[in-house]
Structures are given as C-alpha cells and as structure tokens.
Motif scaffolding. Structure first.
Motif, PDB file in Angstrom:
ATOM      1  N   ARG A  62      29.003  32.074  46.607  1.00 18.24           N
ATOM      2  CA  ARG A  62      29.860  33.073  47.294  1.00 18.24           C
ATOM      3  C   ARG A  62      30.863  34.054  46.233  1.00 18.24           C
ATOM      4  O   ARG A  62      31.483  33.162  45.583  1.00 18.24           O
ATOM      5  N   ALA A  63      30.928  35.086  46.389  1.00 17.87           N
ATOM      6  CA  ALA A  63      31.912  35.823  45.325  1.00 17.87           C
ATOM      7  C   ALA A  63      33.077  36.542  46.194  1.00 17.87           C
ATOM      8  O   ALA A  63      32.785  37.002  47.282  1.00 17.87           O
ATOM      9  N   GLU A  64      34.419  36.205  46.000  1.00 17.62           N
ATOM     10  CA  GLU A  64      35.313  37.036  46.578  1.00 17.62           C
ATOM     11  C   GLU A  64      36.095  37.701  45.442  1.00 17.62           C
ATOM     12  O   GLU A  64      35.947  37.292  44.300  1.00 17.62           O
ATOM     13  N   TYR A  65      36.867  38.648  45.902  1.00 21.70           N
ATOM     14  CA  TYR A  65      37.535  39.608  44.819  1.00 21.70           C
ATOM     15  C   TYR A  65      38.679  38.668  43.963  1.00 21.70           C
ATOM     16  O   TYR A  65      38.973  38.869  42.947  1.00 21.70           O
ATOM     17  N   ASP A  66      39.389  37.626  44.829  1.00 19.51           N
ATOM     18  CA  ASP A  66      40.298  36.965  44.093  1.00 19.51           C
ATOM     19  C   ASP A  66      39.713  35.555  43.155  1.00 19.51           C
ATOM     20  O   ASP A  66      40.610  34.877  42.490  1.00 19.51           O
ATOM     21  N   ASP A  67      38.293  35.871  43.053  1.00 20.75           N
ATOM     22  CA  ASP A  67      37.876  34.798  41.817  1.00 20.75           C
ATOM     23  C   ASP A  67      38.367  35.235  40.575  1.00 20.75           C
ATOM     24  O   ASP A  67      38.349  34.510  39.521  1.00 20.75           O
ATOM     25  N   LEU A  68      38.615  36.594  40.502  1.00 19.64           N
ATOM     26  CA  LEU A  68      39.178  37.032  39.386  1.00 19.64           C
ATOM     27  C   LEU A  68      40.381  37.616  39.264  1.00 19.64           C
ATOM     28  O   LEU A  68      40.722  38.453  40.192  1.00 19.64           O
ATOM     29  N   PRO A  69      41.373  36.908  38.558  1.00 20.23           N
ATOM     30  CA  PRO A  69      42.837  37.223  38.617  1.00 20.23           C
ATOM     31  C   PRO A  69      43.006  38.749  38.514  1.00 20.23           C
ATOM     32  O   PRO A  69      43.825  39.340  39.194  1.00 20.23           O
ATOM     33  N   THR A  70      42.235  39.546  37.865  1.00 19.44           N
ATOM     34  CA  THR A  70      42.307  40.982  37.460  1.00 19.44           C
ATOM     35  C   THR A  70      42.462  41.784  38.834  1.00 19.44           C
ATOM     36  O   THR A  70      43.034  42.649  38.913  1.00 19.44           O
ATOM     37  N   PHE A  71      41.549  41.335  39.692  1.00 17.16           N
ATOM     38  CA  PHE A  71      41.275  42.024  40.861  1.00 17.16           C
ATOM     39  C   PHE A  71      42.627  41.791  41.776  1.00 17.16           C
ATOM     40  O   PHE A  71      43.010  42.645  42.571  1.00 17.16           O
ATOM     41  N   THR A  72      43.223  40.495  41.821  1.00 17.41           N
ATOM     42  CA  THR A  72      44.476  40.471  42.578  1.00 17.41           C
ATOM     43  C   THR A  72      45.512  41.237  41.998  1.00 17.41           C
ATOM     44  O   THR A  72      45.992  41.578  42.803  1.00 17.41           O
ATOM     45  N   PHE A  73      45.610  41.296  40.865  1.00 15.24           N
ATOM     46  CA  PHE A  73      46.397  42.310  40.125  1.00 15.24           C
ATOM     47  C   PHE A  73      46.211  43.913  40.681  1.00 15.24           C
ATOM     48  O   PHE A  73      47.255  44.627  40.946  1.00 15.24           O
ATOM     49  N   ALA A 123      44.232  49.541  37.444  1.00 11.49           N
ATOM     50  CA  ALA A 123      42.836  50.195  37.610  1.00 11.49           C
ATOM     51  C   ALA A 123      41.897  50.050  36.266  1.00 11.49           C
ATOM     52  O   ALA A 123      40.977  50.010  36.418  1.00 11.49           O
ATOM     53  N   ALA A 124      42.509  50.412  35.135  1.00 13.13           N
ATOM     54  CA  ALA A 124      41.966  50.213  33.847  1.00 13.13           C
ATOM     55  C   ALA A 124      41.468  48.650  33.619  1.00 13.13           C
ATOM     56  O   ALA A 124      40.313  48.428  33.243  1.00 13.13           O
ATOM     57  N   ALA A 125      42.413  47.864  34.082  1.00 16.77           N
ATOM     58  CA  ALA A 125      42.079  46.365  33.938  1.00 16.77           C
ATOM     59  C   ALA A 125      41.017  46.139  34.855  1.00 16.77           C
ATOM     60  O   ALA A 125      39.856  45.298  34.425  1.00 16.77           O
ATOM     61  N   ALA A 126      40.901  46.379  35.996  1.00 17.53           N
ATOM     62  CA  ALA A 126      39.690  46.339  36.775  1.00 17.53           C
ATOM     63  C   ALA A 126      38.730  46.799  36.584  1.00 17.53           C
ATOM     64  O   ALA A 126      37.501  46.184  36.585  1.00 17.53           O
ATOM     65  N   ALA A 127      38.840  48.169  36.049  1.00 16.59           N
ATOM     66  CA  ALA A 127      37.439  48.850  35.429  1.00 16.59           C
ATOM     67  C   ALA A 127      36.716  47.956  34.229  1.00 16.59           C
ATOM     68  O   ALA A 127      35.528  47.886  34.207  1.00 16.59           O
ATOM     69  N   ALA A 128      37.676  47.392  33.387  1.00 22.84           N
ATOM     70  CA  ALA A 128      37.267  46.638  32.531  1.00 22.84           C
ATOM     71  C   ALA A 128      36.398  45.425  32.755  1.00 22.84           C
ATOM     72  O   ALA A 128      35.152  44.990  32.361  1.00 22.84           O
ATOM     73  N   ILE A 129      36.766  44.853  33.918  1.00 22.94           N
ATOM     74  CA  ILE A 129      36.097  43.668  34.319  1.00 22.94           C
ATOM     75  C   ILE A 129      34.791  44.016  35.231  1.00 22.94           C
ATOM     76  O   ILE A 129      33.780  43.623  34.896  1.00 22.94           O
ATOM     77  N   VAL A 130      34.850  45.122  35.897  1.00 26.61           N
ATOM     78  CA  VAL A 130      33.837  45.713  36.653  1.00 26.61           C
ATOM     79  C   VAL A 130      32.661  45.886  35.674  1.00 26.61           C
ATOM     80  O   VAL A 130      31.521  45.672  35.828  1.00 26.61           O
ATOM     81  N   TYR A 131      32.848  46.669  34.612  1.00 31.29           N
ATOM     82  CA  TYR A 131      32.210  46.905  33.618  1.00 31.29           C
ATOM     83  C   TYR A 131      31.446  45.608  32.894  1.00 31.29           C
ATOM     84  O   TYR A 131      30.095  45.625  32.893  1.00 31.29           O
ATOM     85  N   LEU A 132      32.332  44.659  32.844  1.00 31.67           N
ATOM     86  CA  LEU A 132      31.737  43.488  32.532  1.00 31.67           C
ATOM     87  C   LEU A 132      30.784  42.835  33.395  1.00 31.67           C
ATOM     88  O   LEU A 132      29.739  42.308  32.976  1.00 31.67           O
ATOM     89  N   ALA A 133      31.164  42.824  34.616  1.00 30.46           N
ATOM     90  CA  ALA A 133      30.240  42.187  35.490  1.00 30.46           C
ATOM     91  C   ALA A 133      29.024  43.089  35.796  1.00 30.46           C
ATOM     92  O   ALA A 133      27.825  42.395  36.009  1.00 30.46           O
TER      93      ALA A 133
ATOM     94  N   GLY B 122      43.880  51.975  28.127  1.00 26.14           N
ATOM     95  CA  GLY B 122      43.257  51.086  27.050  1.00 26.14           C
ATOM     96  C   GLY B 122      43.877  49.921  26.801  1.00 26.14           C
ATOM     97  O   GLY B 122      43.078  48.966  26.774  1.00 26.14           O
ATOM     98  N   ALA B 123      45.247  49.907  26.949  1.00 28.95           N
ATOM     99  CA  ALA B 123      45.840  48.521  26.618  1.00 28.95           C
ATOM    100  C   ALA B 123      45.688  47.530  27.857  1.00 28.95           C
ATOM    101  O   ALA B 123      45.396  46.312  27.513  1.00 28.95           O
ATOM    102  N   ALA B 124      45.628  48.179  29.225  1.00 29.96           N
ATOM    103  CA  ALA B 124      45.341  47.144  30.223  1.00 29.96           C
ATOM    104  C   ALA B 124      44.089  46.718  30.318  1.00 29.96           C
ATOM    105  O   ALA B 124      43.926  45.461  30.453  1.00 29.96           O
ATOM    106  N   ALA B 125      42.857  47.586  29.918  1.00 30.08           N
ATOM    107  CA  ALA B 125      41.606  47.015  29.770  1.00 30.08           C
ATOM    108  C   ALA B 125      41.531  46.083  28.757  1.00 30.08           C
ATOM    109  O   ALA B 125      40.786  44.985  29.141  1.00 30.08           O
ATOM    110  N   ALA B 126      42.133  45.986  27.697  1.00 30.34           N
ATOM    111  CA  ALA B 126      42.026  45.354  26.334  1.00 30.34           C
ATOM    112  C   ALA B 126      42.687  43.961  26.899  1.00 30.34           C
ATOM    113  O   ALA B 126      42.188  42.835  26.760  1.00 30.34           O
ATOM    114  N   ALA B 127      43.714  44.235  27.634  1.00 30.71           N
ATOM    115  CA  ALA B 127      44.430  43.109  28.078  1.00 30.71           C
ATOM    116  C   ALA B 127      43.531  42.055  29.259  1.00 30.71           C
ATOM    117  O   ALA B 127      43.864  40.952  29.048  1.00 30.71           O
ATOM    118  N   ALA B 128      43.055  42.747  29.820  1.00 35.59           N
ATOM    119  CA  ALA B 128      42.090  42.109  30.883  1.00 35.59           C
ATOM    120  C   ALA B 128      41.269  41.136  30.251  1.00 35.59           C
ATOM    121  O   ALA B 128      40.837  40.089  30.701  1.00 35.59           O
TER     122      ALA B 128
END
Lengths: 185, 185
Positions: A62-73, A123-133, B122-128
C-alpha cells in the motif's frame, strides 16, 4: 479619473492611466487562479493512496502520500500558500477599488515573494522525489517504485502541475505589483 | 543632496531622504553576499566525490555529486543565479549613484523574483534528496546511503547552506526594492 483626489503632483510624468484598473483586476484573477492550482494540488496529493491487488509477500502493498515526508511538506506548503492567497484577496480587491493605494501593494509584493519561495520549495522537493520514484537511481540503489505503483505515481505527478501553475501566477503577480508600484505616482 | 537634479516635483511627500542612499548600498551588499553563497554552494557541490577505502564487492564504491541528477540541477541553478547576480551588480551600483532611477529597479525586482524561484527550486530539490540520503525511506525501500558515504553526505549537506543564504538574501532584496520603489516619488 473621478476618484483620484489628493496627490496630483507626480501625475505629470508617466500617467498612461488606462492600466490603473486593469492591473489590479489581473492581479485579482491571478490570485484566484493560484488558489485553484495550489488547493487542487494539495487535495490531489493528500487523497493519494494505492493498495495493490496482489500481495504475495508478508507486507501489504500500500502506498500513501505520507509515506514520503517530502509529500507531507508539499501538502502543507500548498495549503498554507492557498490560505495566504485567500487572505490576500480582500487586499487585492482593495487595490482595484482604490488604485492609489501604496502600502497595501508593498505588503503584498513582500509576502508574495516569501510565499512564492515557500511554494517553490515544496513543489521542487516533491518533483525531485517524483523523479526518483519514476526513474530510481542505480548508483544509490534506489528503485523506481513507479513500476509497481502506477496510479500512485500518476497522481503524485499530476499534483505537481497545480503547484507550478501557482508559481507561474506568483511570478506574474510580483511583476504586476512592481509595474503598478512604479506607475502609481 | 547635491546630485539630485531633475525631477523635484514629487519630492514634497515622503522624502525622509536618509534611506535614499542606504537602501541601494544594502542592496549591493546583499547581492555580494548572495554571490558568495551561491557560488560557494556550486563549488562545494561540484567538487564532491568520495571513494571508499574498502571495496569488498565487484563494484567500486565511489560517490560523486552527479550520480544524482538533482545535484547537477542544483549546481546549474547556483551557477546561473550567481552569474545573474554578477551581471546585476552594475545595475545595482547604478541605483546607488542615481537614486531616482525607476526602470532599473523594476527590472531588478522582476528578475530577482524569477531567480529566487529558480534558486529555491534547486535548493529544495537538493534538500529533498539530501534528506533521503540521510534518512532513507523504509516504505519505498530506499536506503540511507549516508551510512556508507559519510564525508560525501557532509559535503552535500554543507553545500545547501550557501544556497539558503542566497534565498534569504533574495527575499530581503525584493523587500528592499519594493520599499525603494514606493519611496522613490
């Protein structure tokens, strides 16, 4: 040009006068657009969870958005920014009614800049994680979880769009405020 | 007040006159600070690589910043922003010399906002990703690579600081520009 009153001194230079009302109205519309974008993002992200139909191992898939803290942020940032935008609407409306207002514009431009930075960070932090996913990373041994969680990944990717619409709206808002501030005198 | 010349019309109202020079000078100093921060970040990040002394398996244990595409984006964003800041210095200096300049301020505030968004992204993505490297994520089966790559992780964490100094400088810059624009008339 009826309600002008007061400071007519600086009017001589640069009074093209037509954008007096147009700019604040665009400002108001952009804020509404940004509210829709950020609130939509927050809702789409916050309601994302997927349970896989097969569960061969002892863990439940089961995958939920809050499995990844970045998505909570991400959700928190979007909610706060849309809340701010909602609160800024009366001030923006005030600028339509009284086009000579100065302090309200300065307050708006400063908070807009801060909120844009906040939203961009989310948005950028989430995008980084989405890219990684989606892609994973071979060197770090991080696997592309999207190969299992298709619908989950589609939703978290889609949720980013609203945020980026919000960021674009903020850049235009700051641009408009700067132009309005300079034309005001 | 010797070099004022020209438009003395709008001077009557709101001429507290002391911050006329002070604000542009602070603007200039903030830009220098942001250059140091972003360029420092880019250099620290771009020179990060670590080879582990033990190599028990068939892979060589070496971590470089560009193993993770997000860090490449981080370096590019920091370099571009510090390049922009460098180019903006003459314009900022121009504002010190000619405190009645208007258009140069509007150009600066708009580009500042755009560059702040870029740098924040850039900074937020890197921080994530740095957060993920430190903590990992059990649900997604992403391991905390920092357990192996200590010095690598220290450097990529440290590189973030400069960027966040730059972001803070940008927020203050936009604040100052808004205040300066409103005082100008």
């Amino acid at each position: 040009m009826t309600k002008m009153g007061g400071i007519e001194l600086g009017q001589a230079k640069g009074s093209t006068s037509t954008p007096k009302r147009v700019l604040p109205i665009i400002d108001f519309i952009l804020r509404l657009l940004a509210i829709v974008g950020t609130l939509g993002s927050a809702i789409v992200m916050a309601t994302t969870d997927e349970t896989l139909t097969f569960s061969t191992q002892f863990v439940r898939f089961r995958a939920e958005y809050d499995d990844l803290p970045t998505f909570t942020f991400f959700v928190v940032a979007n909610v706060i920014v849309s809340g701010y935008l909602l609160l800024s609407l009366p001030l923006s409306f005030f600028n339509i009614v009284r086009s000579t207002a100065k302090n309200s514009r300065i307050i708006l431009i400063i908070f807009d800049a801060a909120m844009m930075a906040f939203l961009t960070a989310g948005a950028a932090a989430a995008a980084a994680i989405v890219y990684l996913a989606h892609k994973g990373n071979a060197r770090a041994n991080w696997f592309a979880i999207c190969q299992q969680f298709n619908s989950f990944c589609e939703r978290i990717s889609g949720a980013l769009i609203g945020s980026f619409v919000g960021i674009a709206a903020f850049i235009l808002l700051i641009l408009l405020s700067a132009v309005a501030l300079s034309r005001r005198n």
